[in-house]
Motif scaffolding. Structure first.
Motif, PDB file in Angstrom:
ATOM      1  N   GLY A  77     -36.805  -4.232 -78.500  1.00 52.87           N
ATOM      2  CA  GLY A  77     -37.694  -4.567 -77.460  1.00 52.87           C
ATOM      3  C   GLY A  77     -36.611  -4.736 -76.241  1.00 52.87           C
ATOM      4  O   GLY A  77     -37.142  -4.167 -75.020  1.00 52.87           O
ATOM      5  N   ILE A  78     -35.404  -4.830 -76.236  1.00 53.92           N
ATOM      6  CA  ILE A  78     -34.430  -5.355 -75.064  1.00 53.92           C
ATOM      7  C   ILE A  78     -33.073  -4.715 -75.515  1.00 53.92           C
ATOM      8  O   ILE A  78     -32.081  -4.596 -74.631  1.00 53.92           O
ATOM      9  N   GLY A  79     -32.862  -3.952 -76.425  1.00 55.56           N
ATOM     10  CA  GLY A  79     -31.529  -3.340 -76.821  1.00 55.56           C
ATOM     11  C   GLY A  79     -30.793  -4.221 -77.339  1.00 55.56           C
ATOM     12  O   GLY A  79     -30.582  -5.431 -77.352  1.00 55.56           O
ATOM     13  N   SER A  80     -29.463  -3.596 -77.797  1.00 52.26           N
ATOM     14  CA  SER A  80     -28.639  -4.344 -78.806  1.00 52.26           C
ATOM     15  C   SER A  80     -27.775  -5.406 -77.636  1.00 52.26           C
ATOM     16  O   SER A  80     -27.342  -6.690 -78.172  1.00 52.26           O
ATOM     17  N   THR A  81     -27.626  -4.985 -76.555  1.00 54.93           N
ATOM     18  CA  THR A  81     -26.739  -5.841 -75.440  1.00 54.93           C
ATOM     19  C   THR A  81     -27.931  -6.952 -75.189  1.00 54.93           C
ATOM     20  O   THR A  81     -27.203  -8.261 -75.140  1.00 54.93           O
ATOM     21  N   ILE A 183     -36.287 -12.648 -68.546  1.00 53.23           N
ATOM     22  CA  ILE A 183     -35.584 -12.035 -67.503  1.00 53.23           C
ATOM     23  C   ILE A 183     -35.198 -10.523 -67.960  1.00 53.23           C
ATOM     24  O   ILE A 183     -35.375  -9.918 -66.964  1.00 53.23           O
ATOM     25  N   LEU A 184     -35.058 -10.173 -69.193  1.00 53.86           N
ATOM     26  CA  LEU A 184     -34.761  -8.996 -69.688  1.00 53.86           C
ATOM     27  C   LEU A 184     -35.744  -8.038 -69.752  1.00 53.86           C
ATOM     28  O   LEU A 184     -35.557  -6.757 -69.750  1.00 53.86           O
ATOM     29  N   ALA A 185     -36.938  -8.579 -69.994  1.00 52.33           N
ATOM     30  CA  ALA A 185     -38.170  -7.615 -70.324  1.00 52.33           C
ATOM     31  C   ALA A 185     -39.193  -8.091 -69.541  1.00 52.33           C
ATOM     32  O   ALA A 185     -40.203  -8.886 -69.892  1.00 52.33           O
ATOM     33  N   PRO A 186     -39.212  -8.222 -68.267  1.00 55.69           N
ATOM     34  CA  PRO A 186     -40.323  -8.918 -67.276  1.00 55.69           C
ATOM     35  C   PRO A 186     -41.757  -8.047 -67.521  1.00 55.69           C
ATOM     36  O   PRO A 186     -42.647  -8.414 -67.135  1.00 55.69           O
ATOM     37  N   TRP A 187     -41.696  -6.884 -68.204  1.00 59.24           N
ATOM     38  CA  TRP A 187     -43.024  -6.271 -68.517  1.00 59.24           C
ATOM     39  C   TRP A 187     -43.819  -7.161 -69.311  1.00 59.24           C
ATOM     40  O   TRP A 187     -45.198  -6.824 -69.627  1.00 59.24           O
ATOM     41  N   VAL A 188     -43.109  -8.304 -70.079  1.00 60.97           N
ATOM     42  CA  VAL A 188     -43.877  -9.120 -71.243  1.00 60.97           C
ATOM     43  C   VAL A 188     -44.786  -9.927 -70.286  1.00 60.97           C
ATOM     44  O   VAL A 188     -45.841 -10.264 -70.650  1.00 60.97           O
TER      45      VAL A 188
END
Length: 215
Positions: A77-81, A183-188
Motif C-alpha cells: 500500500g505505501i512501499g517499503s520505506t 499522511i503517506l496514503a491520502p487516497w485513503v
C-alpha cells in the motif's frame, strides 16, 4: 501474507537477535528495556531499544507472527520505506504514550515490539478495511470492526490496568500507524472515508477521557 519482503525479514531478524541476547544477558536486558526511572536519569535511548526486546519466546513469537500477517499489506500500500516509517514511528509513539501515562511511576518497565506491530496492523486496516481477520484465529471478523473494538478494549485496559500488558503502548502504536498512513496514503480519505472516521472514534474517546481525568 505471501512471500516475505526483505525489509520484513530484516526487522524480524533484528527482533530475534536482540531478544535472544536479552534472554541470555540480564544486564543487557535491564540496560535497554523501557524504564521510567532510567529514562529520567537520561537513558532516552530506551524509548527505541525496548521495542526490540521481549519477555520470552512466546511474546516474541506472537509479535513477529502478527507482523508476518500484515507487513505485506502495508508494503504493497505505501512501499517499503513507508512500512519502515510506520513501524519505527509507531514503536516510538507507543513508548511515548507509556511515558505520558506512567511518568511518575519510577519502577514502571516495559519491553516488546507490540506498539510497532499494532501500528502496522492499523495501517493495514486503513489500507484494506475489507480484510477479514480471524478472532482467536477462528471467528471471521471484518478488519475495521476488530480495529475499533480492540482500541476500545485497550482504553478499558488502560483504565483498569488489566494484566501485565502495555495497553498504552498498544494504543500509541495504533495511533502512530493510523496517522502516518493517512499522511503517506491520502487516497485513503477518498476510498475509505467512513473507516477513517470510525477508527478515529476511539482516539477521540481517549483524548476526552484523559482531559476529564478519567484515565
Amino acid at each position: 501474507m505471501g512471500e516475505l519482503h526483505l525489509v520484513t525479514i530484516i526487522i524480524i531478524g533484528i527482533n530475534i537477535l536482540i531478544s535472544f541476547k536479552g534472554f541470555k544477558d540480564d544486564s543487557f536486558f535491564q540496560k535497554y528495556k523501557f524504564n521510567i526511572g532510567d529514562l529520567k536519569r537520561g537513558a532516552k535511548y530506551q524509548v527505541f531499544t525496548s521495542g526490540f526486546l521481549h519477555v520470552d519466546t512466546t511474546h516474541l513469537f506472537v509479535n513477529m507472527l502478527t507482523l508476518y500477517f500484515f507487513a505485506n499489506v502495508v508494503i504493497f500500500g505505501i512501499g517499503s520505506t513507508g512500512f519502515i516509517l510506520v513501524y519505527l514511528v509507531s514503536l516510538i509513539l507507543g513508548n511515548l504514550l507509556s511515558w505520558f501515562f506512567h511518568k511518575e511511576e519510577l519502577h514502571y518497565s516495559a519491553v516488546g515490539a507490540s506498539g510497532a506491530v499494532m501500528g502496522v496492523l492499523y495501517s493495514a486496516i486503513l489500507l484494506r478495511p475489507d480484510m477479514m481477520l480471524g478472532l482467536f484465529f477462528i471467528i471471521p471478523i471484518p478488519a475495521y470492526v476488530f480495529g475499533i473494538g480492540y482500541l476500545l478494549y485497550t482504553i478499558y485496559g488502560m483504565k483498569r490496568r488489566l494484566g501485565n500488558i502495555g495497553h498504552d503502548a498498544h494504543f500509541g502504536g495504533a495511533v502512530g500507524g493510523y496517522i502516518l498512513t493517512l499522511i503517506l496514503a491520502p487516497w485513503v480519505f477518498e476510498n475509505h472515508l467512513l473507516m477513517v472516521i470510525l477508527l478515529a472514534v476511539p482516539i477521540i474517546i481517549l483524548f476526552v477521557l484523559q482531559k476529564m481525568g478519567k484515565l
